[in-house]
Scaffold this motif. Sequence first.
Motif, PDB file in Angstrom:
ATOM      1  N   SER A  53      31.380  38.765  46.679  1.00  0.00           N
ATOM      2  CA  SER A  53      32.130  37.809  45.864  1.00  0.00           C
ATOM      3  C   SER A  53      31.205  36.944  45.025  1.00  0.00           C
ATOM      4  N   TYR A  55      28.873  37.593  41.389  1.00  0.00           N
ATOM      5  CA  TYR A  55      28.405  38.521  40.354  1.00  0.00           C
ATOM      6  C   TYR A  55      26.982  38.155  39.968  1.00  0.00           C
ATOM      7  N   PRO A  86      25.760  25.162  44.354  1.00  0.00           N
ATOM      8  CA  PRO A  86      26.802  24.209  43.956  1.00  0.00           C
ATOM      9  C   PRO A  86      27.785  24.889  43.001  1.00  0.00           C
ATOM     10  N   GLY A  89      31.746  24.977  38.155  1.00  0.00           N
ATOM     11  CA  GLY A  89      33.023  24.938  37.451  1.00  0.00           C
ATOM     12  C   GLY A  89      33.812  26.203  37.698  1.00  0.00           C
ATOM     13  N   SER A  91      36.070  29.338  35.545  1.00  0.00           N
ATOM     14  CA  SER A  91      36.245  29.927  34.215  1.00  0.00           C
ATOM     15  C   SER A  91      37.710  29.854  33.811  1.00  0.00           C
ATOM     16  N   PHE A 277      35.132  43.219  40.598  1.00  0.00           N
ATOM     17  CA  PHE A 277      33.829  43.150  39.917  1.00  0.00           C
ATOM     18  C   PHE A 277      33.194  44.533  39.862  1.00  0.00           C
TER      19      PHE A 277
ATOM     20  N   ALA B  46      27.104  28.184  40.827  1.00  0.00           N
ATOM     21  CA  ALA B  46      28.074  29.270  40.709  1.00  0.00           C
ATOM     22  C   ALA B  46      29.298  28.792  39.941  1.00  0.00           C
ATOM     23  N   VAL B  47      29.880  29.702  39.205  1.00  0.00           N
ATOM     24  CA  VAL B  47      31.151  29.425  38.524  1.00  0.00           C
ATOM     25  C   VAL B  47      32.181  30.411  39.067  1.00  0.00           C
ATOM     26  N   MET B  48      33.332  29.890  39.451  1.00  0.00           N
ATOM     27  CA  MET B  48      34.398  30.770  39.936  1.00  0.00           C
ATOM     28  C   MET B  48      35.053  31.451  38.735  1.00  0.00           C
ATOM     29  N   VAL B  49      35.019  32.761  38.725  1.00  0.00           N
ATOM     30  CA  VAL B  49      35.635  33.536  37.644  1.00  0.00           C
ATOM     31  C   VAL B  49      37.081  33.813  38.035  1.00  0.00           C
ATOM     32  N   ARG B  50      37.990  33.536  37.109  1.00  0.00           N
ATOM     33  CA  ARG B  50      39.405  33.778  37.386  1.00  0.00           C
ATOM     34  C   ARG B  50      39.953  34.937  36.583  1.00  0.00           C
ATOM     35  N   ASN B  61      41.662  33.584  41.821  1.00  0.00           N
ATOM     36  CA  ASN B  61      40.202  33.528  41.903  1.00  0.00           C
ATOM     37  C   ASN B  61      39.650  34.911  42.214  1.00  0.00           C
ATOM     38  N   LEU B  62      38.857  35.425  41.279  1.00  0.00           N
ATOM     39  CA  LEU B  62      38.326  36.780  41.400  1.00  0.00           C
ATOM     40  C   LEU B  62      37.022  36.797  42.195  1.00  0.00           C
ATOM     41  N   GLY B  63      36.197  35.797  41.997  1.00  0.00           N
ATOM     42  CA  GLY B  63      34.888  35.744  42.645  1.00  0.00           C
ATOM     43  C   GLY B  63      33.976  34.910  41.776  1.00  0.00           C
ATOM     44  N   GLU B  64      32.806  34.569  42.320  1.00  0.00           N
ATOM     45  CA  GLU B  64      31.913  33.690  41.560  1.00  0.00           C
ATOM     46  C   GLU B  64      30.838  34.479  40.817  1.00  0.00           C
ATOM     47  N   MET B  65      30.221  33.837  39.857  1.00  0.00           N
ATOM     48  CA  MET B  65      29.036  34.402  39.203  1.00  0.00           C
ATOM     49  C   MET B  65      27.959  33.327  39.181  1.00  0.00           C
ATOM     50  N   THR B  66      26.695  33.741  39.182  1.00  0.00           N
ATOM     51  CA  THR B  66      25.621  32.749  39.122  1.00  0.00           C
ATOM     52  C   THR B  66      25.464  32.276  37.676  1.00  0.00           C
TER      53      THR B  66
END
Lengths: 360, 149
Positions: A53, A55, A86, A89, A91, A277, B46-50, B61-66
């Motif tokens: 979870s 990317y 942390p 935000g 998307s 993903f 990290a940003v949560m990608v939706r 919520n699909l998962g996070e990306m760095t």
Amino acid sequence: MYVAVKGGEKAIDAAHAWLAEERRGDTSVAELSVAQIRQQLTLAVNRVMAEGSLYDPDLAALAIKQARGDLIEAIFLIRAYRTTLPRLGVSTPVETAQMAVCRRISATFKDLPGGQILGPTFDYTHRLLDFKLAAEGEVPAAPTAPAGQDAVPHVTTMLNRDGLIQTEAEGNATPPDLTREPMELPTSRPLRLQAITRGDEGFILSMAYSTQRGYGRTHAFVGELRIGTVAVEMDIPELGFSVEIGEVELTECETVNQFKGSKTEPPQFTRGYGLVFGQTERKAIAMSLVDRALRWKELGEDNTGAPAQDEEFVLMHADNIQATGFLEHIKLPHYVDFQAELELVRKLRREALAQAEAAE
Amino acid sequence: MNALCFDTAARKAWMGLLARSSPARLGELLTDLPEHTVLRGPEVGAVMVRGRVGGTGQPFNLGEMTVTRCSVRLSDGAVGHAHVQGRDKAHARRAAVLDALLQTPAAAGYEAQVLTPLRQEETAARALRAAKAAATKVEFFTLVRGEDK
């Protein structure tokens, strides 16, 4: 019962040193680089990103190297790393209709706007071992053809024009996040999709397969499967507008399912949805089948008692890190628990023997 | 502070281009950074990608990306921000400095030196990918069947 026990430090250090040596393998063979894993074991990298979870292909490749190719161990490493980051935000929802597709197929319509694009697929290969790959060699460049500028619309949009398919409820409500709050049952569809997209591929595949074999039968067609990159955009408060912060590769699957209609809905097709993903086609198709099976209540269908219709069963057992943690903890010292069990069994045996003797 | 000589759409475009760029390539195109003060970061997070249910419905919520973020101020007062994909702090800092530089009268120079090559390379890479996909597009043809004769 848990009791703190000391000891074994030297044995643990030696075990870890040996692990490092075994990970490296025969030193007369060149060491594998993280870049090689990222470039050449891409689908393993994609699975680790999807179920970890997070990317980040470089991190996933590193995790695979560290885990000696054990993908669940690699996913564990990524999940652990993720918790140290942390949250900067969230998307705005990605626009999969705007995806730059490298693969896009439909099993429901032969001729459709945008066409059937096979992409770099294993389909139609003969699944015969290719011994040429055992030797190093140059790969010829893939052919190219003039690309049209046409949009590649979602197949469900086309079905929707005739009202033949159920539409998704629109909205912008903040979705629940199972990485922040524990999952509570019953869940909502957004929460289920989050749990399934990071769930174990093998488990989701088996659940989906069970629906096809008749356990919660939903008879799905792959309306559309698409793989490609989408832009990720985020609102930046200090700027007052949103910017693209990168792009991710995604696999999206929409299934189209028969639906006889209910008291409130006319007969029409219904939908199952998968979004994962990376290039993760098997998982995305499986996800859409499981999503559809779990929608029985909302669609007024019968609960046949099939495992794939039971959200508690599916969602509570889909996470391979939770499962591994609980499964593997039983190999750790339980000396005191077991002593208690031993005492109990001895006592019961004494009593049983004494009763048998008294009866004689 | 210099007068603003850009519009939001242009700034959005260059910020996205810098975020998507390869850190190594950006480093080649802008080797030396002008004097600047770091206001924040560079910080990895990290940003949560939706996504949306069914592609069009409720967000999930699909998962996070760095993502790495950084904010800087140049000596002339221009402030630049960056949120770039990945964990490369030098990338975020360079992107933030460029964001500031592109708001100054020197923007045209940096546009030509950095943005134009990045944009051309990205366009070419995308076109090649699209061309390879187009080559795998199925052209159906119908065989003449017995009953048609």
